[in-house]
Design a protein around this motif. Structure first.
Motif, PDB file in Angstrom:
ATOM      1  N   LYS A  61    -100.240  53.920 -53.063  1.00 53.48           N
ATOM      2  CA  LYS A  61     -98.862  54.147 -52.625  1.00 53.48           C
ATOM      3  C   LYS A  61     -98.199  55.159 -53.547  1.00 53.48           C
ATOM      4  N   HIS A 103     -97.229  53.887 -44.724  1.00 54.27           N
ATOM      5  CA  HIS A 103     -97.765  52.894 -45.659  1.00 54.27           C
ATOM      6  C   HIS A 103     -97.999  53.472 -47.052  1.00 54.27           C
ATOM      7  N   ASP A 106     -93.312  52.876 -50.048  1.00 52.34           N
ATOM      8  CA  ASP A 106     -92.683  51.568 -49.894  1.00 52.34           C
ATOM      9  C   ASP A 106     -91.200  51.741 -49.633  1.00 52.34           C
TER      10      ASP A 106
END
Ligand SMILES: [Zn+2]
Length: 196
Positions: A61, A103, A106
């Protein structure tokens, strides 16, 4: 033949996307992108599947601002089919694109929830488990649909991904049209799919 291939391709796409969002791991080779092209009637469908590393430079991420910028850049480019593909022989207009990159960033709410979860995981399972998920592989897929003037005169599709994503070394291209099917391994030097 081509019709059943097309249906399988449509049916399984949602499954693959869900797989990526769930964070399931698939083995892949960094620098190698898979491209599927189907011409059915006057609709040209192109789908690419790439290791996130080859488009973003990382597979976790995005945390740092430079990483978030890389996600935004990739999202913008991947939503520009007119830049990524050059179609010769027929006039094709982009109709729909589907790119899933959310994805990698966040949302704030999600982040807070995740942080709590991570702390709990640390207590329960130790640090190793968490760092393992941090280095897991992830993929990005994108689908494009074009409306074409004709289904017979499509000659060549040039793939320009190499220009915008220099980490991509090879594109494994497979195609099905009413005239036949084929496969080719593309590179920045040989980036054209010969359909005729
Ligand atoms: Zn990877």
């Amino acid at each position: 033949m081509s019709k059943s291939f097309f249906l399988i391709w449509i049916c399984c796409f949602g499954f693959v996307t869900a797989d990526v969002i769930a964070g399931n791991q698939k083995s892949h080779v960094h620098g190698l992108v898979t491209l599927t092209l189907v011409l059915e009637k006057k609709t040209l469908a192109i789908k690419i599947e790439s290791p996130a590393e080859s488009l973003l430079g990382f597979e976790h991420k995005a945390r740092q601002s430079s990483e978030k910028q890389a996600v935004k850049r990739a999202e913008k480019l991947l939503n520009s089919p007119e830049l990524l593909f050059s179609i010769e022989g027929v006039n094709c207009k982009p109709k729909k694109s589907k790119v899933e990159l959310s994805h990698f960033i966040d949302s704030e709410v999600h982040h807070h929830h995740g942080a709590h979860h991570e702390i709990r995981e640390n207590h329960l399972k130790g640090h190793n488990e968490v760092s393992h998920s941090e280095i897991s592989h992830s993929e990005i897929s994108a689908s494009y649909f074009f409306n074409c003037d004709s289904e017979e005169n499509l000659e060549v599709v040039s793939v320009r991904l190499f220009k915008f994503f220099p980490r991509i070394e090879k594109v494994n291209a497979m195609w099905v049209t009413d005239l036949g099917q084929g496969a080719a391994l593309l590179s920045s030097r040989k980036n054209t799919i010969p359909l005729k």
